[in-house]
Structures are given as C-alpha cells and as structure tokens.
Design an enzyme around this catalytic site. Structure first.
Site, PDB file in Angstrom:
ATOM      1  N   PHE A  33       0.811  -1.232   0.000  1.00  0.00           N
ATOM      2  CA  PHE A  33       0.000   0.000   0.000  1.00  0.00           C
ATOM      3  C   PHE A  33       0.837   1.272   0.000  1.00  0.00           C
ATOM      4  O   PHE A  33       0.326   2.346  -0.305  1.00  0.00           O
ATOM      5  CB  PHE A  33      -0.976  -0.002   1.184  1.00  0.00           C
ATOM      6  CG  PHE A  33      -0.467   0.679   2.421  1.00  0.00           C
ATOM      7  CD1 PHE A  33       0.353   0.023   3.313  1.00  0.00           C
ATOM      8  CD2 PHE A  33      -0.809   1.999   2.675  1.00  0.00           C
ATOM      9  CE1 PHE A  33       0.825   0.663   4.451  1.00  0.00           C
ATOM     10  CE2 PHE A  33      -0.331   2.652   3.812  1.00  0.00           C
ATOM     11  CZ  PHE A  33       0.486   1.978   4.698  1.00  0.00           C
ATOM     12  N   LYS A  34       2.114   1.162   0.343  1.00  0.00           N
ATOM     13  CA  LYS A  34       2.961   2.350   0.395  1.00  0.00           C
ATOM     14  C   LYS A  34       2.991   3.099  -0.948  1.00  0.00           C
ATOM     15  O   LYS A  34       3.229   4.298  -0.977  1.00  0.00           O
ATOM     16  CB  LYS A  34       4.398   1.967   0.776  1.00  0.00           C
ATOM     17  CG  LYS A  34       4.546   1.198   2.080  1.00  0.00           C
ATOM     18  CD  LYS A  34       4.388   2.079   3.292  1.00  0.00           C
ATOM     19  CE  LYS A  34       4.896   1.451   4.581  1.00  0.00           C
ATOM     20  NZ  LYS A  34       4.219   0.219   4.984  1.00  0.00           N
ATOM     21  N   ASP A  35       2.766   2.367  -2.040  1.00  0.00           N
ATOM     22  CA  ASP A  35       2.750   3.013  -3.357  1.00  0.00           C
ATOM     23  C   ASP A  35       1.686   4.106  -3.456  1.00  0.00           C
ATOM     24  O   ASP A  35       1.854   5.060  -4.207  1.00  0.00           O
ATOM     25  CB  ASP A  35       2.464   1.979  -4.456  1.00  0.00           C
ATOM     26  CG  ASP A  35       3.614   1.008  -4.650  1.00  0.00           C
ATOM     27  OD1 ASP A  35       4.782   1.410  -4.461  1.00  0.00           O
ATOM     28  OD2 ASP A  35       3.343  -0.167  -4.989  1.00  0.00           O
TER      29      ASP A  35
END
Ligand SMILES: *Cc1c(COP(=O)(O)O)cnc(C)c1O
Length: 498
Positions: free
Chosen positions: A111-113
């Site tokens: 999810f960091k993207d």
C-alpha cells in the site's frame, strides 16, 4: 491552509514547505492548522468520481499553495495506468458485512505506493515553489515496504537523491531483492546490523543533527523524509478512505451518511491516522479498529493510556508492523489533548529519554471515542490466512490477516454489526512463504526458496503472480553494502559527497 509543528516550534508553513522539509526542526510533526470539513453536498458529489478525480478534490483542500492544475498533474502522473494498471484502490466484498480495500495494485505490491507514487511529484513542485536550488536528499528507514516504494517513487527524479536503510535480518527475501536490484541513477540502499527501530532512530538522529544540516546546506543539499512523518505522505492516504466509502454507496451496500468501520493493520500509525483525518474531515466513520501483531504497543496504549516501548522487539510474519515507536501517534495525541504543543513536547521527550509516557484521562477518552485496538499472535495470523482462504477462496497476506483477526475480536467483544472495511496492505504474493505455510503447511514448502514458493502458491491457488514480483531473483544485484547502526551518518555522507 497552513501547517504547524506538534511541538510548537514552527507554524504558518505552506504545504509545500511542510513537504519539502518533512520534519519540523523541533522534532515535531507537521499538522494542518485548520480543520477541513467536507459538506454533505460535497460528499454526495464524490460518489461518481474516479480515483484520480477524488484524489484531486481531496488533496486540493489540504495542499494550500498548490494550484488546481498542479494537484491534477501530480495525481495524473502518480496514478497513471503505467503505475497502476488496475484500479488503485479496489474494493471487494468478503461477507455481507465485510469488504476488503485492496491497496496493493501499485508498482511494489504494497500500500505504500498509494502515497509514494505521488510524494515525489509534490516534492518537485515544492522545491520549485521554494525558489531554492538545494538538492533534496531523501533519507528513509524501512521495515521492507517503504524503502522499495520510495525507491520506485523517486528513481531518476531530477534534483532528488534517495537513500534507504533496512534492517539486515528484518525484511523478507522478496523485499530484500526488490530493494537490492533497484534501478535508477540517484538511489542507494544500505543494510544495517540492527532492527527497524534502530534504523528509524538512526535516521531521526541524522535529521535532528542541526550541525550536519547546516554543513549540508552550505553545500547545496537538504535532507527530507519519505517516512509517514512527512505530511505529504499522509495526505494521499486520506483519499482511499473516502474512495472506499463511496464505492460502498455506489454498490448500494450502504446509504450516503451511514457510518462504516475501518479496520487497519498498523505499524507506524500512518495509514490509520489517515483514516482518522478522513473522519475528522466529515467522512461518516464509526470505529477505527487498530490491529497490531505481537508488537502490540498501540493497543496497550489504547487500553491504558501508557505508551511503553520498553519491551522485547519481536520479529513476526507481518514485518511491516514490527515497530515499537509508532511515530504518527504523536499527531493523534496532539489532537486529542487539545493541541497542547507543550504537553506533547514533554511526552515525546519522556518517550525519548525513558521509552515511556502516559497521557491524561481526558486525552485517552478522546482517543477512545474513535479507536478500538487489539492484536493477533503469530498462530492467530496464520490460522486467519488459512481460514479466509478456505472459507472465501480469498488470499490475504499476513498484515491483512492481522486486521481480519482483530476485526473478529472486535465483533466478538462488541457485537457491532456496522459494515466494515478491512484494509488490505500487501499482496499475498509479497509474503508468500507465510501465506503458503499457513494454507498448505510447513512440509509442503520445505526446501523451497522464496521464489519457488511464489510459483508454488500461484500454481496451487490459480492466481497470477503480480508483475512487480516476477523474475526478481534473476535481476542484477546492485547494492550489497551492510553497516553498523553507528555508521549510518558516514554512509549518508559517502553517498551525498561521492
Ligand atoms: C507499512 C505497512 C503497514 C503499516 O502501516 P503504517 O502506516 O506504518 O501503520 C502495514 N502493512 C503493510 C504491508 C505495510 O507495508
């Protein structure tokens, strides 16, 4: 909209400045000076928007000194089909009451993207607006996912360099290969002999070294952060809570205005804090369920009001949540204590010196109006992965499984039947060993390395391996450096000065 520090040392900053600097010079975190509130009318108009359109609407409200065109440009480039071939924030129904928000369809399968694809774009504009010409050096400590996402986000970005420290034994093989094979001319990756907290503390120490900052400045460099202490990283995360809610309305799961719960697997408290900000901004949210693994500092804090990091650091199968200092909690306690920056500064000083602080009753009860927390043991995480797959034919990674287990605890404790969105933070293929072991048993993957397990899991489940994870072990290894945790500054200097 201006920004100020949680510790009172800086105020009146433009969004671009808060993004460019990352962390306040007093060690505090930047927070918005005013409350944002989306009206019912505005919420209604969000239902039909695409992810990009919604992102532009929400981000514009916080990014005070960015023009609408600039925000739209950042959004368009961050969430392009090239980076996110599918919907960036897919919502899928698991049961009548539970939907899963999949946030791992980006270039690094975590999810960091969602934030790190857009932060570099914010930073380019911020640098331009500042009228300054310093080269920005992004320093990041990672427990595996942030580092890779930052590298992908910033690679070959002009005027910016990026340096990542990861704990040598604290990341999965998959994560390690993702990082050490990173492409780009402006990147550097170093393993440290220590755990994630050592890496994060090391980076913080470098940030707080004012003498070093001055020396860098005289040479035309400035340090900044891609960790979720940067408000520019939190902001894009607010968007997907609105988006998930609007999908439920669109699919007639709920009527507009009905409250939903969000359950968030939590490490540094960034993702879940974004949910809290969404609630503050008018999104109809009931409970925010905070899920930890065995490193359950935050759920303990929610129960007792005592934040105590003096405990054993445990390595788990959900390594992105192996954290004892959840930096973003500072923003929550700042809010909950009535924005008393002196109190916050005292608490953080105590945390720094004794490893522990306790908030007053009022602050704790303000927090518990919104949050509920618990944790999952390793065995519970594994059995949840197996159970969810066997019952619903749906694969979850260990972090997401921690969330689902804690959601089940929440239901058992409260009987709450409110529709709930469980946030899925990584592709199950990114943590394939833990997933395959949970479903098929240890023996089934005995003697397999992580790349063979990846193929195995895909064949057995009939689900495709995400493109970013394919063929990693055949790529050229570009970074082999390992250092003692005391030598991090030296490594930074080597990288900057060449
Ligand atoms: C980073 C991460 C988390 C924790 O998110 P925070 O914002 O640090 O609380 C959870 N799951 C995965 C897969 C992550 O990469």
């Amino acid at each position: 909209m201006k920004y100020k520090s949680t510790r009172g040392g800086m105020a009146g900053l433009e969004f671009s400045e808060a993004v460019r600097i990352g962390l306040s010079s007093d060690g505090g975190l930047f927070v918005p000076e005013e409350n944002i509130n989306f009206s019912t009318e505005e919420l209604n108009s969000m239902v039909s928007l695409s992810y990009e359109q919604l992102a532009a609407v929400i981000i514009s409200r916080y990014a005070g000194d960015f023009t609408a065109e600039e925000v739209t440009d950042c959004v368009a480039r961050a969430y392009s089909k090239e980076s996110f071939p599918d919907n960036p924030a897919n919502v899928t129904k698991l049961t009548d009451n539970v939907s899963i928000l999949e946030l791992w369809h980006g270039p690094t399968s975590a999810f960091k993207d969602m934030a790190l694809q857009i932060l570099p774009k914010f930073m380019n504009y911020s640098a331009k607006k500042s009228g300054r010409s310093e080269e920005i050096v992004i320093l990041t400590a990672t427990s595996g996912d942030t580092g890779k996402a930052a590298l992908e986000g910033f690679k070959d970005n002009e005027g910016i360099k990026v340096m990542v420290f990861y704990p040598e034994c604290g990341v999965s093989e998959m994560q390690k290969y993702q990082m050490i094979t990173q492409e780009g001319s402006n990147v550097n990756i170093v393993a440290i002999k220590g755990n994630f907290d050592n890496a994060q503390s090391g980076v913080k120490t470098i940030f707080n070294d004012t003498q070093f900052a001055e020396e860098l400045l005289s040479k035309g460099k400035i340090l900044s952060s891609a960790n979720s202490i940067n408000f520019g990283r939190l902001l894009p995360q607010i968007v997907y809570y609105f988006y998930a809610y609007m999908q439920l309305v669109k699919n007639k799961e709920i009527g507009m205005g009905a409250k939903v719960n969000f359950c968030v697997p939590t490490g540094n408290f960034g993702n879940i804090l974004a949910c809290y900000y969404a609630k503050k901004a008018g999104l109809p949210v009931n409970r925010i369920i905070c899920a930890s693994n065995d490193n359950n500092v935050v759920p303990d804090f929610l129960k007792t009001g005592v934040y105590n990091k003096n405990r054993e650091f445990l390595t788990t199968i959900s390594p992105a949540m192996d954290i004892l200092i959840s930096s973003n909690l500072e923003r929550l306690v700042f809010d909950a204590c009535g924005e008393n920056c002196y109190t916050v500064a005292d608490w953080m000083k105590e945390l720094n010196t004794t490893g522990c602080y306790s908030v007053d009753e009022k602050t704790l009860s303000n927090i518990n109006q919104h949050f509920w927390g618990s944790f999952a043991t390793e065995a519970e995480t594994s059995s949840t992965i197996a159970d969810v797959y066997n019952k619903y034919n749906y694969l979850v990674d260990p972090h997401t499984a921690v969330g689902i287990k804690v959601y089940r605890d929440y239901i058992a404790t409260t009987g709450d039947t409110t529709k709930t969105v469980c946030v899925s933070t990584a592709s199950p293929f990114k943590f394939n060993t833990a997933v395959a072991e949970a479903i098929y048993g240890k023996d089934a993957i005995d003697n397999m390395n992580e790349f063979e397990t990846l193929e195995f899991l895909s064949e057995k489940t009939g689900q495709p391996i995400p493109a970013p994870l394919k063929g990693l072990n055949t790529r050229e290894i570009r970074f082999k450096d390992v250092c003692e945790k005391e030598d991090m500054k030296k490594k930074v200097e080597e990288f900057i000065y060449g």
